[in-house]
Scaffold this motif. Sequence first.
Motif, short mmCIF file in Angstrom:
data_model
loop_
_atom_site.label_atom_id
_atom_site.label_comp_id
_atom_site.label_asym_id
_atom_site.label_seq_id
_atom_site.Cartn_x
_atom_site.Cartn_y
_atom_site.Cartn_z
N ASP A 229 29.50 -26.78 -15.99
CA ASP A 229 28.42 -26.13 -15.26
C ASP A 229 27.19 -26.00 -16.16
OD1 ASP A 229 29.81 -25.66 -12.84
OD2 ASP A 229 30.80 -23.92 -13.73
N PHE A 232 21.19 -26.75 -14.48
CA PHE A 232 20.64 -27.89 -13.74
C PHE A 232 21.62 -28.46 -12.72
CE2 PHE A 232 18.93 -27.74 -18.05
CZ PHE A 232 17.58 -27.60 -17.79
N GLY A 233 22.89 -28.08 -12.83
CA GLY A 233 23.91 -28.57 -11.92
C GLY A 233 25.23 -28.76 -12.65
N ARG A 254 24.53 -24.73 -9.49
CA ARG A 254 23.84 -24.39 -10.73
C ARG A 254 24.29 -23.02 -11.22
NH1 ARG A 254 17.70 -26.73 -10.00
NH2 ARG A 254 18.25 -28.61 -8.82
#
Length: 265
Positions: A229, A232-233, A254
């Motif tokens: 994780d 940014f994603g 995110r």
Amino acid sequence: MAVRPEGTPCWADAMFGDVEGAKRFYGEVLGWTFGEASSQYGDYTQAYADGRAVAAVVPPMPGQEGHSQWCLYFASPDAAATAARIRGNGGEVLLEPMRVGDLGTMCLAREPSGAVFGVWQAGRHEGFEATAVPGAYCWAEVFTREPEKADAFLTAVFGYTAKRIQDEAVDFRMFNVGGETVLGRMRMTEDFPPEVPPYINVYFTVADCDDAVARATKLGGVLRFGPMDSPFGRFAALGDPQGANFSVIDITTRRGEMPQVTDVS
């Protein structure tokens, strides 16, 4: 589609000894469909996500057989002028600017620290028809052991402004065109085997990172890092069965705070 500013990533392709195998792998992992191979251009075959062109695969040209890798292309209004700046700033032009019919003009180069990249002067082919949607390009990072060389080159050739992440644990920069962040640069640590050369790591968007990793490894891909994780994603780094490295990212998942950044003069 509007012309992309110079230095903006605009296309990605890869050479594969087994093109049909690559199509099966990326079709399953990223949901790509494929157009007809263009015999006029070395059986160049475009990949599509939801009907929009997002990348291409091609068999190697004679003498270029070997390790597969993704090549990221940067937009240029004048490929010949960009090639001159590449030479003038310590880079190497591997393929002189070459017209590809009415599609555009391409050039291949290597920056001084060793990462290979492409330059694309758009004609009828303007590049990515979609980005940051499942199956499409999302982001890229230059991985290098000599970041000072790469940083100086990239800002000189493409006119980037740079920011660095305020984190002593990593040496990471982000390059901007205008107000848009278009590229990252990461120092390669000892975690990278010495035989791994500098390269540009291309991220493709997926709807579910863990599912994409499961599909990739089931089909013979190698999980290199993650899933993890981030602000940014959720992302993971992979190698396909023919050795090409790439990453997948679910930008809808995110977690964590965005890092602090500092302008680099």
